[in-house]
Write a protein that holds these residues in place. Structure first.
Motif, short mmCIF file in Angstrom:
data_model
loop_
_atom_site.label_atom_id
_atom_site.label_comp_id
_atom_site.label_asym_id
_atom_site.label_seq_id
_atom_site.Cartn_x
_atom_site.Cartn_y
_atom_site.Cartn_z
N ASN A 1 35.13 52.19 34.66
CA ASN A 1 36.42 51.68 34.26
C ASN A 1 36.79 50.50 35.15
OD1 ASN A 1 39.11 51.15 33.72
ND2 ASN A 1 39.70 53.31 33.68
N LEU A 2 36.79 49.33 34.57
CA LEU A 2 37.18 48.12 35.29
C LEU A 2 38.45 47.53 34.69
CD1 LEU A 2 33.72 46.44 35.84
CD2 LEU A 2 35.20 47.41 37.58
N SER A 3 39.25 48.37 34.06
CA SER A 3 40.48 47.87 33.47
C SER A 3 41.43 47.39 34.56
CB SER A 3 41.15 48.93 32.61
OG SER A 3 41.55 50.03 33.38
N GLN A 4 42.24 46.44 34.20
CA GLN A 4 43.25 45.84 35.07
C GLN A 4 42.64 45.22 36.33
OE1 GLN A 4 46.49 48.60 35.66
NE2 GLN A 4 46.59 49.06 33.49
N SER A 5 41.50 44.57 36.15
CA SER A 5 40.81 43.90 37.26
C SER A 5 40.97 42.39 37.13
CB SER A 5 39.32 44.27 37.26
OG SER A 5 39.15 45.65 37.38
N ASP A 6 42.20 41.94 37.25
CA ASP A 6 42.51 40.52 37.06
C ASP A 6 41.82 39.60 38.06
OD1 ASP A 6 44.11 40.89 34.87
OD2 ASP A 6 45.97 41.01 36.02
N TRP A 7 41.29 40.15 39.10
CA TRP A 7 40.69 39.35 40.16
C TRP A 7 39.25 38.95 39.88
CZ3 TRP A 7 36.65 42.37 41.41
CH2 TRP A 7 36.79 43.74 41.19
N ILE A 8 38.65 39.44 38.79
CA ILE A 8 37.25 39.11 38.50
C ILE A 8 37.18 37.69 37.95
CG2 ILE A 8 35.20 39.71 37.17
CD1 ILE A 8 36.16 42.62 37.20
N SER A 9 36.35 36.86 38.56
CA SER A 9 36.19 35.46 38.16
C SER A 9 35.15 35.36 37.04
CB SER A 9 35.71 34.64 39.36
OG SER A 9 34.37 34.98 39.67
N PRO A 10 35.04 34.18 36.41
CA PRO A 10 33.99 34.00 35.40
C PRO A 10 32.60 34.33 35.95
CG PRO A 10 35.55 32.20 35.25
CD PRO A 10 35.93 33.01 36.47
#
Length: 174
Positions: A1-10
């Motif tokens: 579950n990687l939901s709500q991981s706004d910090w992941i870049s392209p």
């Protein structure tokens, strides 16, 4: 579950997606909802799904940074994949216009698809919802659940659209 991981870049999305190609990976469900996934990330995910047969459930809810270009590339790749996805959730996205056509074309090729969630894609027009109903017209469809539930903000699902889905259901044996 990687939901709500706004910090992941392209770049991070590309690395994560490439890991899905690992033949020893037994991942069956991937939740990438409520992220700030971009076109590069969703295209990398589509590329990873080209040869992945283990992933059964994919949740891409509320990734509103993905543009028409991103959805088009993702669905074109999914169309050509050997994916055995059974559940796809695309709720709360900004899929519209040609993106809906690419989505419908891609999803008709996934013979294992049993559940599709599309609630609150408020930019899908009446004509495009009718295009989505084509999924139910497929003679070999395995679709068992289609969720179109919409909140009070509107959805462009009219009586005409409901009639189209009803007609499609009459011919559907799944």
């Amino acid at each position: 579950n990687l939901s709500q991981s706004d910090w992941i870049s392209p770049k991070g999305w590309q690395i994560l997606s490439s890991s899905l190609n690992n033949p020893h990976l037994n991942l069956e469900a991937l939740d990438l909802s409520f992220n700030n996934m971009c076109d590069i990330g969703v295209q990398a995910l589509g590329s990873a799904l080209l040869h992945n047969t283990r992933l059964k459930k994919l949740c891409l809810e509320c990734n509103r940074s993905i543009t028409l270009t991103g959805w088009r590339n993702f669905f074109r790749l999914l169309h050509d994949s050997i994916s055995e996805l059974e559940t796809i959730s695309l709720s709360y996205n900004h899929i519209h216009g040609e993106g809906v056509d690419y989505m419908a074309d891609a999803l008709t090729t996934i013979s294992s698809l049993k559940s599709l969630h599309l609630p609150d894609n408020v930019f899908i027009t009446c004509a495009r919802w009718q295009r989505v109903s084509s999924l139910l017209h497929q003679p070999d469809s395995t679709l068992e659940e289609l969720c179109l539930l919409c909140d009070s903000s509107g959805s462009n699902i009219t009586d005409e659209v409901v009639a189209e889905f009803a007609n499609a259901l009459v011919d559907n044996t799944s």
